[in-house]
Write a protein that holds these residues in place. Structure first.
Motif, PDB file in Angstrom:
ATOM      1  N   VAL A  63       0.792  -1.146  -0.039  1.00 16.23           N
ATOM      2  CA  VAL A  63      -0.012  -0.043  -0.142  1.00 16.23           C
ATOM      3  C   VAL A  63       0.860   1.085   0.029  1.00 16.23           C
ATOM      4  O   VAL A  63       1.531   1.451   0.893  1.00 16.23           O
ATOM      5  CB  VAL A  63      -0.899   0.021   1.336  1.00 16.23           C
ATOM      6  N   SER A  65       0.325   5.248  -0.771  1.00 15.57           N
ATOM      7  CA  SER A  65      -0.476   6.342  -1.225  1.00 15.57           C
ATOM      8  C   SER A  65       0.160   7.687  -1.490  1.00 15.57           C
ATOM      9  O   SER A  65       1.369   7.513  -1.460  1.00 15.57           O
ATOM     10  CB  SER A  65      -1.465   6.533   0.110  1.00 15.57           C
ATOM     11  N   ARG A  66      -0.481   8.750  -1.979  1.00 13.58           N
ATOM     12  CA  ARG A  66       0.058   9.815  -2.379  1.00 13.58           C
ATOM     13  C   ARG A  66       0.414  10.658  -1.348  1.00 13.58           C
ATOM     14  O   ARG A  66       1.227  11.578  -1.278  1.00 13.58           O
ATOM     15  CB  ARG A  66      -0.903  10.604  -3.119  1.00 13.58           C
ATOM     16  N   TYR A  67       0.190  10.174   0.003  1.00 14.21           N
ATOM     17  CA  TYR A  67       0.883  10.758   1.341  1.00 14.21           C
ATOM     18  C   TYR A  67       2.048  10.496   1.100  1.00 14.21           C
ATOM     19  O   TYR A  67       2.950  11.390   1.682  1.00 14.21           O
ATOM     20  CB  TYR A  67      -0.035  10.222   2.347  1.00 14.21           C
ATOM     21  N   TYR A  68       2.687   9.333   0.838  1.00 18.29           N
ATOM     22  CA  TYR A  68       4.008   8.757   0.662  1.00 18.29           C
ATOM     23  C   TYR A  68       4.710   9.931  -0.114  1.00 18.29           C
ATOM     24  O   TYR A  68       5.880  10.457   0.298  1.00 18.29           O
ATOM     25  CB  TYR A  68       4.236   7.565   0.416  1.00 18.29           C
ATOM     26  N   ARG A  70       3.814  12.668  -3.652  1.00 20.73           N
ATOM     27  CA  ARG A  70       3.001  12.980  -4.913  1.00 20.73           C
ATOM     28  C   ARG A  70       3.694  12.517  -6.227  1.00 20.73           C
ATOM     29  O   ARG A  70       2.843  12.365  -7.308  1.00 20.73           O
ATOM     30  CB  ARG A  70       2.794  14.441  -4.674  1.00 20.73           C
ATOM     31  N   ARG A  75       6.710   6.504  -5.771  1.00 15.07           N
ATOM     32  CA  ARG A  75       5.913   5.590  -5.240  1.00 15.07           C
ATOM     33  C   ARG A  75       6.264   4.227  -6.143  1.00 15.07           C
ATOM     34  O   ARG A  75       6.112   3.127  -5.544  1.00 15.07           O
ATOM     35  CB  ARG A  75       4.491   5.928  -5.693  1.00 15.07           C
ATOM     36  N   ARG A 102       3.649  -0.989   4.221  1.00 13.30           N
ATOM     37  CA  ARG A 102       3.613   0.204   3.801  1.00 13.30           C
ATOM     38  C   ARG A 102       4.913   0.992   3.704  1.00 13.30           C
ATOM     39  O   ARG A 102       5.689   0.771   4.791  1.00 13.30           O
ATOM     40  CB  ARG A 102       2.578   0.946   4.633  1.00 13.30           C
TER      41      ARG A 102
END
Length: 135
Positions: A63, A65-68, A70, A75, A102
């Motif tokens: 997993v 996310s774009r929080y990791y 942008r 990613r 994650r």
């Protein structure tokens, strides 16, 4: 000159391949189950959650996310690092666990050896390894 006989590589059944569709967690209720009933190990570069499976199979999810980040390139690199580390550990893992991985912000810019070593530690802490692994 005679042609050399071609020996095909051994092919694992779909359920035994690390990232085949049958080996992945995909449904929201599966993620919820890992989150609610599983154990969590937090490291410097990643977070690993594991839970006993409902179906008796080893399954995995990554997993990111774009929080990791942008940036898709960041990613995707994190995803590649997880896949490489998981492939290295695959033959040493218990066959009865659901695992969710994650990344943490510190994973950015790290080499695969660092991430794989941390995954080995976290999987060991969660009791997912069947035997000792030589470095």
């Amino acid at each position: 000159m005679a042609a050399a006989a071609h020996t095909p590589c051994p092919v694992r059944p779909a359920a035994e391949r690390p990232f085949s569709p049958a080996s992945r967690l995909t449904r929201q209720n599966e993620f919820d189950r890992v989150r609610s009933t599983g154990e969590t190990a937090v490291g410097r570069y990643c977070v690993v959650q594991a839970a006993p499976p409902v179906d008796g199979q080893r399954r995995v999810a990554i997993v990111i996310s774009r929080y990791y980040s942008r940036r898709a390139v960041d990613r995707n690199r994190a995803r590649r690092l997880f896949r490489e580390g998981y492939r290295e550990l695959f033959d040493h893992l218990r066959s009865d666990a659901w695992v969710v991985m994650r990344p943490r912000q510190a994973m950015k810019g790290r080499k695969s050896q660092h991430v794989a070593a941390e995954m080995r530690r976290l999987f060991g802490r969660l009791g997912l390894l069947t035997d000792a692994i030589d470095d």
